[in-house]
Write a protein that holds these residues in place. Structure first.
Motif, mmCIF file in Angstrom:
data_model
loop_
_atom_site.group_PDB
_atom_site.id
_atom_site.type_symbol
_atom_site.label_atom_id
_atom_site.label_comp_id
_atom_site.label_asym_id
_atom_site.label_seq_id
_atom_site.Cartn_x
_atom_site.Cartn_y
_atom_site.Cartn_z
ATOM 1 N N PHE A 38 1.025 -0.953 0.109
ATOM 2 C CA PHE A 38 -0.067 -0.003 0.084
ATOM 3 C C PHE A 38 0.885 1.306 -0.156
ATOM 4 N N GLY A 39 0.481 2.184 -0.739
ATOM 5 C CA GLY A 39 0.937 3.574 -0.496
ATOM 6 C C GLY A 39 0.186 4.215 0.723
ATOM 7 N N PRO A 40 -0.001 5.534 0.864
ATOM 8 C CA PRO A 40 -0.658 6.153 1.902
ATOM 9 C C PRO A 40 -2.202 6.053 1.880
ATOM 10 N N ASP A 41 -2.598 5.678 0.696
ATOM 11 C CA ASP A 41 -4.047 5.501 0.609
ATOM 12 C C ASP A 41 -4.540 4.026 0.534
ATOM 13 N N ALA A 42 -5.377 3.815 1.747
ATOM 14 C CA ALA A 42 -5.899 2.548 1.998
ATOM 15 C C ALA A 42 -6.885 2.019 0.974
ATOM 16 N N ARG A 43 -7.126 2.740 -0.096
ATOM 17 C CA ARG A 43 -8.294 2.426 -1.021
ATOM 18 C C ARG A 43 -7.601 1.724 -2.275
ATOM 19 N N GLU A 44 -6.235 1.656 -2.321
ATOM 20 C CA GLU A 44 -5.639 0.857 -3.589
ATOM 21 C C GLU A 44 -4.399 0.048 -2.758
ATOM 22 N N LEU A 45 -4.681 -1.361 -3.547
ATOM 23 C CA LEU A 45 -3.869 -2.558 -2.928
ATOM 24 C C LEU A 45 -2.987 -2.976 -4.094
ATOM 25 N N PHE A 46 -1.805 -3.303 -4.010
ATOM 26 C CA PHE A 46 -1.009 -4.087 -4.840
ATOM 27 C C PHE A 46 -0.923 -5.278 -4.552
ATOM 28 N N VAL A 47 -0.847 -6.268 -5.400
ATOM 29 C CA VAL A 47 -0.621 -7.825 -4.944
ATOM 30 C C VAL A 47 -0.474 -8.373 -6.206
ATOM 31 N N ALA A 48 0.706 -9.597 -6.076
ATOM 32 C CA ALA A 48 1.224 -10.141 -7.001
ATOM 33 C C ALA A 48 0.677 -11.655 -6.939
ATOM 34 N N ASP A 49 0.106 -12.082 -8.106
ATOM 35 C CA ASP A 49 -0.113 -13.586 -8.284
ATOM 36 C C ASP A 49 1.190 -13.991 -9.083
ATOM 37 N N SER A 50 2.081 -14.457 -8.141
ATOM 38 C CA SER A 50 3.536 -14.537 -8.864
ATOM 39 C C SER A 50 3.735 -15.434 -10.125
ATOM 40 N N ALA A 51 2.930 -16.808 -9.857
ATOM 41 C CA ALA A 51 3.013 -17.837 -10.522
ATOM 42 C C ALA A 51 2.706 -17.137 -12.386
ATOM 43 N N ALA A 52 1.687 -16.370 -12.074
ATOM 44 C CA ALA A 52 1.138 -15.829 -13.479
ATOM 45 C C ALA A 52 2.030 -14.869 -14.026
ATOM 46 N N GLY A 53 2.938 -14.292 -13.151
ATOM 47 C CA GLY A 53 3.815 -13.121 -13.582
ATOM 48 C C GLY A 53 2.864 -11.762 -13.449
ATOM 49 N N ARG A 54 1.819 -11.835 -12.625
ATOM 50 C CA ARG A 54 1.008 -10.523 -13.117
ATOM 51 C C ARG A 54 0.826 -9.651 -11.490
ATOM 52 N N ILE A 55 1.064 -8.491 -11.535
ATOM 53 C CA ILE A 55 0.818 -7.346 -10.545
ATOM 54 C C ILE A 55 -0.624 -7.068 -10.698
ATOM 55 N N LEU A 56 -1.471 -7.293 -9.775
ATOM 56 C CA LEU A 56 -2.855 -6.703 -9.641
ATOM 57 C C LEU A 56 -2.867 -5.257 -8.828
ATOM 58 N N ARG A 57 -3.681 -4.382 -9.335
ATOM 59 C CA ARG A 57 -4.193 -3.448 -8.736
ATOM 60 C C ARG A 57 -5.523 -3.538 -8.345
ATOM 61 N N VAL A 58 -5.708 -3.350 -6.765
ATOM 62 C CA VAL A 58 -7.202 -3.622 -6.347
ATOM 63 C C VAL A 58 -7.633 -2.504 -5.842
ATOM 64 N N GLY A 59 -8.696 -1.851 -6.357
ATOM 65 C CA GLY A 59 -9.532 -0.931 -5.727
ATOM 66 C C GLY A 59 -10.423 -1.419 -4.380
ATOM 67 N N LEU A 60 -10.127 -0.589 -3.093
ATOM 68 C CA LEU A 60 -11.126 -1.288 -2.106
ATOM 69 C C LEU A 60 -11.908 -0.218 -1.706
ATOM 70 N N ASP A 61 -13.021 -0.629 -1.105
ATOM 71 C CA ASP A 61 -14.300 0.197 -0.344
ATOM 72 C C ASP A 61 -13.702 0.487 1.030
ATOM 73 N N GLU A 62 -14.625 1.209 1.619
ATOM 74 C CA GLU A 62 -14.049 1.539 2.948
ATOM 75 C C GLU A 62 -14.082 0.287 4.104
ATOM 76 N N ALA A 63 -14.653 -0.714 3.669
ATOM 77 C CA ALA A 63 -14.384 -1.900 4.527
ATOM 78 C C ALA A 63 -13.320 -2.785 4.309
ATOM 79 N N GLY A 64 -12.631 -2.307 3.093
ATOM 80 C CA GLY A 64 -11.481 -3.240 2.750
ATOM 81 C C GLY A 64 -11.791 -4.446 1.854
ATOM 82 N N ASP A 65 -13.157 -4.281 1.255
ATOM 83 C CA ASP A 65 -13.758 -5.361 0.135
ATOM 84 C C ASP A 65 -13.344 -4.721 -1.303
ATOM 85 N N PRO A 66 -12.893 -5.704 -2.159
ATOM 86 C CA PRO A 66 -12.393 -5.273 -3.516
ATOM 87 C C PRO A 66 -13.645 -4.726 -4.353
ATOM 88 N N ARG A 67 -13.432 -3.250 -4.912
ATOM 89 C CA ARG A 67 -14.394 -2.859 -5.725
ATOM 90 C C ARG A 67 -13.839 -3.302 -7.304
#
Length: 285
Positions: free
Chosen positions: A154-183
């Motif tokens: 995370f950067g300073p904003d809790a609404r944007e998460l970066f996560v890697a699906d390593s075996a697929a070679g992908r870095i995902l950017r996940v937008g989150l709502d206030e509760a921390g669930d993916p949008r």
């Protein structure tokens, strides 16, 4: 930034070092398969073992208001660790997995929630998940169907998460709502020279990524453009951590699976023109 000169900051005796974080003026990191947590005070290369578990230890974050206490991605779940060695399990979501699995990397977001991923020991496709631990101690599966879950950053904003699906070679950017669930979830970057592993966000919003099997660190601009490649003298870099003041990038690495490890398994430091953010603490309720 394209020709750094890495320094060996700690010796090459880790099997699978991970989870490098800047915590209270010191660098902490784990050696996953031996279940150990280490610290190196600021400006020191004198590594000290803080604790050792009898299960794999993927990553930790400090617990707010409780010096010496940690929340950990360990074994098959999430635990609170006390300075006296006490372990309180909050949940073990991978305990009864169809294929034996363990927890992997983890980090707290700016709101003090702890995020950690998992993987099957045999890297069964789709067996990995991403979990969120809320301040009340409840643990929630947020993403499933991944294979080797790495990163969370995370950067300073809790609404944007970066996560890697390593075996697929992908870095995902996940937008989150206030509760921390993916949008929404999108592919932020595709890595082709190895697998994206541990990552961190600098103060300018750029994402730094250790590329397992590539012997390189990537730096991405906020729009996903690859803006720098930093070669490192280890083929399996596993996590990265930026010093908040001194322009140093710390890189953990793994020796596991290598016939001639050389410097693999060491903790490296590279001079860079960037600064990082100290680790956020878990806001235990």
């Amino acid at each position: 930034m394209t020709d750094p000169h890495p320094l060996v900051w700690a010796p090459a005796d880790h099997q699978l070092a991970e989870g490098a974080r800047w915590v209270d003026g010191r660098l902490v990191h784990t050696d996953i398969l031996t279940g150990r947590l280490f610290e190196l005070p600021a400006g020191s290369r004198d590594r000290r073992e803080l604790l050792s578990l009898d299960v794999p230890l993927g990553a930790v974050a400090p617990v707010a208001g409780r010096p010496g206490h940690w929340i950990a991605a360990a074994g098959t779940g999430i635990a609170l660790l006390a300075p006296d060695g006490g372990v309180e399990w909050l949940a073990r979501p991978e305990q009864d997995a169809a294929t034996p699995a363990r927890m992997n990397d983890g980090v707290c977001d700016p709101r003090g929630r702890f995020w950690a991923g998992s993987l099957a020991y045999d890297t069964t496709p789709g067996a990995g998940s991403l979990y969120r631990t809320d301040p009340d101690g409840s643990v929630h599966r947020v993403l499933s169907g991944l294979t080797i879950v790495n990163g969370p950053a995370f950067g300073p904003d809790a609404r944007e998460l970066f996560v890697a699906d390593s075996a697929a070679g992908r870095i995902l950017r996940v937008g989150l709502d206030e509760a921390g669930d993916p949008r929404e979830t999108e592919v932020f970057a595709q890595v082709t020279e190895g697998e994206p592993d541990g990552m961190t966000v600098d103060t300018e919003g750029h994402l730094w990524v250790a590329v397992w099997g590539g012997g390189v660190i990537h730096r991405y601009a906020p729009d996903g453009t690859l803006v720098a490649r930093l070669p490192v003298p280890v083929p399996q870099p596993t996590s990265v951590c930026l010093h908040p003041d001194q322009g140093l990038l710390f890189v953990t690495s793994a020796a596991i699976g290598l016939a001639d490890p050389g410097l693999s398994g060491s903790l490296l430091a590279l001079p860079v023109d960037a600064r990082g953010l100290p680790a956020t603490a878990y806001a235990a309720g």
